[in-house]
Design a protein around this motif. Structure first.
Motif, mmCIF file in Angstrom:
data_model
loop_
_atom_site.group_PDB
_atom_site.id
_atom_site.type_symbol
_atom_site.label_atom_id
_atom_site.label_comp_id
_atom_site.label_asym_id
_atom_site.label_seq_id
_atom_site.Cartn_x
_atom_site.Cartn_y
_atom_site.Cartn_z
ATOM 1 N N GLU A 278 0.818 -1.214 0.000
ATOM 2 C CA GLU A 278 0.000 0.000 0.000
ATOM 3 C C GLU A 278 0.856 1.270 0.000
ATOM 4 N N GLY A 279 2.183 1.099 -0.102
ATOM 5 C CA GLY A 279 3.083 2.252 -0.188
ATOM 6 C C GLY A 279 3.309 2.969 1.119
ATOM 7 N N ARG A 280 3.104 2.267 2.239
ATOM 8 C CA ARG A 280 3.278 2.892 3.551
ATOM 9 C C ARG A 280 4.575 2.434 4.203
ATOM 10 N N SER A 281 5.252 3.351 4.879
ATOM 11 C CA SER A 281 6.470 3.030 5.612
ATOM 12 C C SER A 281 6.116 2.568 7.024
ATOM 13 N N THR A 282 7.034 1.799 7.632
ATOM 14 C CA THR A 282 6.745 1.171 8.922
ATOM 15 C C THR A 282 7.957 1.223 9.840
ATOM 16 N N LEU A 283 7.711 1.477 11.111
ATOM 17 C CA LEU A 283 8.709 1.272 12.163
ATOM 18 C C LEU A 283 8.352 -0.015 12.886
ATOM 19 N N VAL A 284 9.285 -0.961 12.921
ATOM 20 C CA VAL A 284 9.107 -2.170 13.728
ATOM 21 C C VAL A 284 9.876 -1.960 15.022
ATOM 22 N N TRP A 285 9.117 -1.728 16.084
ATOM 23 C CA TRP A 285 9.680 -1.514 17.418
ATOM 24 C C TRP A 285 9.705 -2.882 18.080
ATOM 25 N N PRO B 36 13.175 0.899 -4.375
ATOM 26 C CA PRO B 36 11.777 1.091 -3.973
ATOM 27 C C PRO B 36 11.514 0.665 -2.529
ATOM 28 N N LEU B 37 12.426 -0.139 -1.971
ATOM 29 C CA LEU B 37 12.301 -0.564 -0.580
ATOM 30 C C LEU B 37 13.672 -0.510 0.081
ATOM 31 N N ILE B 38 13.764 0.242 1.180
ATOM 32 C CA ILE B 38 14.990 0.276 1.979
ATOM 33 C C ILE B 38 14.624 -0.094 3.413
ATOM 34 N N ILE B 39 15.326 -1.084 3.946
ATOM 35 C CA ILE B 39 15.147 -1.519 5.328
ATOM 36 C C ILE B 39 16.351 -1.044 6.128
ATOM 37 N N VAL B 40 16.110 -0.289 7.188
ATOM 38 C CA VAL B 40 17.199 0.246 8.011
ATOM 39 C C VAL B 40 17.187 -0.462 9.358
ATOM 40 N N ASP B 41 18.147 -1.343 9.560
ATOM 41 C CA ASP B 41 18.264 -2.059 10.830
ATOM 42 C C ASP B 41 19.064 -1.205 11.810
ATOM 43 N N GLU B 42 18.633 -1.210 13.065
ATOM 44 C CA GLU B 42 19.276 -0.403 14.116
ATOM 45 C C GLU B 42 19.281 1.072 13.728
ATOM 46 N N ASN C 203 7.943 7.521 -4.239
ATOM 47 C CA ASN C 203 6.880 6.621 -3.773
ATOM 48 C C ASN C 203 7.419 5.308 -3.213
ATOM 49 N N GLY C 204 8.729 5.267 -2.899
ATOM 50 C CA GLY C 204 9.307 4.083 -2.266
ATOM 51 C C GLY C 204 8.918 4.016 -0.798
ATOM 52 N N ALA C 205 9.154 2.856 -0.181
ATOM 53 C CA ALA C 205 8.776 2.637 1.215
ATOM 54 C C ALA C 205 10.004 2.329 2.057
ATOM 55 N N LEU C 206 9.950 2.778 3.301
ATOM 56 C CA LEU C 206 11.004 2.516 4.273
ATOM 57 C C LEU C 206 10.481 1.576 5.352
ATOM 58 N N GLN D 151 3.548 3.668 9.926
ATOM 59 C CA GLN D 151 2.861 2.716 10.781
ATOM 60 C C GLN D 151 3.865 2.240 11.835
ATOM 61 N N ILE D 152 3.414 1.980 13.044
ATOM 62 C CA ILE D 152 4.295 1.461 14.088
ATOM 63 C C ILE D 152 3.807 0.084 14.516
ATOM 64 N N GLU D 153 4.693 -0.904 14.397
ATOM 65 C CA GLU D 153 4.378 -2.269 14.807
ATOM 66 C C GLU D 153 5.289 -2.633 15.978
ATOM 67 N N LYS D 154 4.689 -2.980 17.119
ATOM 68 C CA LYS D 154 5.476 -3.357 18.291
ATOM 69 C C LYS D 154 5.568 -4.875 18.406
ATOM 70 N N MET D 155 6.763 -5.349 18.757
ATOM 71 C CA MET D 155 6.976 -6.761 19.023
ATOM 72 C C MET D 155 7.695 -6.894 20.363
ATOM 73 N N PRO D 156 6.960 -7.202 21.457
ATOM 74 C CA PRO D 156 7.587 -7.290 22.778
ATOM 75 C C PRO D 156 8.119 -8.672 23.116
ATOM 76 N N LEU D 157 7.915 -9.643 22.191
ATOM 77 C CA LEU D 157 8.285 -11.034 22.476
ATOM 78 C C LEU D 157 9.523 -11.458 21.703
#
Length: 437
Positions: A111-118, A201-207, A230-233, A253-259
């Motif tokens: 859907e062209g949305r960027s995300t933070l995976v916390w 079109p897609l860049i993933i930034v770890d840490e 129109n790329g996504a992060l 968007q923020i996605e939390k993963m506490p496990l």
């Protein structure tokens, strides 16, 4: 020309005219009144400060990547989009919780949305990226997986190769052994993105919260320039800063993963009062209790001892090695020419105790490990750093009673916040397990 495929290069104007039908170009420097702007790193300079005798201007801010002047063009050769149907080869099975986040990441990307995976340390956040990378590749998109830390990149590269065995994947950093070549998958340090323009079109930034990316405007500019329109992060972090959370508010968007993958709680640090930690090397009596704790932990696990500086680490490691001659003890820092070899040897349990600096704060995994932070109240240890360091323990394998000790002689907000954040994530994890999503 091959070196320009998918990557920008500074080319003298006269050379550009000879091959302009084959490449895209833009000026290396842009004049704006009394200011000149470098289009590779985004830095603005007063013209009179960077004027050369020839009358051209240069950028001192990114000269370490090769000199660039107003006489240059930034040129690149675009690649063809080739949709490929690739399946992910998972090293294991995603948990229900991981799969839920993986599915949402794919949907956000489509859907062209960027995300933070916390995501807490040891949660398997890399594995949660695989389906999104596959979705991008199925559309023919080129993907960059980057991190501010070289050690993290070295850890990521073989895992990406394992997950995508039919894809060529290049590992690129300042002193990387392999020269640049075009690949659809790139693992690189964030610095390397300054060599790309509208490439991914897609860049993933770890840490994403790690030094030196955090707060570095040049690296942030490079990231945005390397992303296609129109790329996504996707940002990955166990400890996003307040600045980052404010910056992405309303746009990510923020996605939390506490496990963690094994679903055991994070190890909560124990506070250990060490009055004379700054002078441990000076008197045996000042380190007697510390040495006993070190021996106690080393009886059960490999022990990582974090130190606030290289000179301090070297002094303390030297006296402890003399005091405990029956233990295999070493040290490693950013200045160590055997840095990579020592990390490998530590994984193979060549040492019982390894003194280190912040270079092993994140991105590395050891089994059967306990952690000591010497001088946890030192200013170098931010809340994020302390959470990351504590996260080295119990990441993988069966639980082996690993412990985290914060040795300190003064309470700091960073220590309080780090322990509070770890406890809060553990409480959220308990609720997830109770509700089963």
């Amino acid at each position: 020309m091959e070196s320009m495929l998918g990557k920008q290069q500074a080319v003298i104007n006269e050379e550009v005219l000879e091959r302009q039908q084959m490449i895209d170009c833009r000026p290396a420097m842009v004049l704006e009144g009394r200011v000149i702007i470098c289009q590779r790193c985004g830095t603005r300079h007063v013209k009179t400060d960077v004027r050369l005798p020839s009358g051209h201007y240069y950028c001192p801010s990114c000269s370490r990547y090769g000199r660039i002047t107003s006489e240059h063009q930034l040129c690149w050769q675009s690649s063809q989009v080739q949709p490929i149907d690739h399946q992910v080869v998972f090293p294991g099975v995603l948990t229900t919780f991981q799969k839920a986040i993986s599915d949402r990441l794919v949907r956000n990307y489509q859907e062209g949305r960027s995300t933070l995976v916390w995501s807490v340390t040891g949660s398997g956040k890399t594995e949660m990226m695989f389906e999104t990378i596959a979705a991008a590749r199925q559309k023919g998109a080129r993907v960059a997986i980057v991190s501010p830390r070289i050690d993290v990149c070295r850890e990521l590269h073989p895992r990406i190769q394992q997950a995508f065995p039919n894809e060529a994947c290049l590992l690129l950093y300042g002193d990387s052994e392999e020269p640049y070549r075009y690949t659809h998958l790139l693992v690189a340090t964030t610095h390397q993105l300054l060599h790309f323009y509208r490439s991914f079109p897609l860049i993933i930034v770890d840490e994403v919260d790690a030094f030196p990316y955090e707060g570095d405007e040049q690296l942030r500019y490079g990231l945005q320039q390397a992303l296609t329109e129109n790329g996504a992060l996707i940002y990955l972090s166990a400890t996003p800063s307040d600045r980052l959370l404010k910056e992405i508010s309303g746009t990510f968007q923020i996605e939390k993963m506490p496990l963690r993958f094994h679903q055991r709680p994070l190890i909560v640090p124990q506070l250990y009062w060490l009055e004379k930690w700054r002078r441990l090397d000076q008197r045996k009596s000042w380190r007697r209790s510390f040495v006993k704790e070190l021996q106690r932990l080393a009886e059960k696990n490999f022990v990582l001892v974090f130190c606030p500086s290289i000179p301090y680490m070297e002094r303390v490691a030297a006296v402890i090695a003399k005091e405990l001659p029956d233990y295999s003890i070493s040290s490693v820092s950013s200045k160590d020419v055997q840095r990579s070899e020592k990390v490998t040897e530590a994984r193979q349990r060549a040492f019982q105790i390894l003194f280190t600096t912040m270079i092993l704060e994140r991105g590395v995994t050891f089994e059967r490990v306990s952690v000591i932070v010497l001088g946890a109240n030192h200013s170098i240890y931010t809340k994020s750093a302390l959470v990351q360091i504590a996260g080295r323990v119990d990441r993988k394998g069966a639980f082996n009673h690993g412990e985290v000790l914060f040795c300190y002689n003064q309470m700091t907000p960073a220590i309080r916040k780090a322990i509070a954040e770890i406890k809060a994530m553990n409480q959220l994890a308990q609720r997830w397990l109770a509700d089963d999503l």
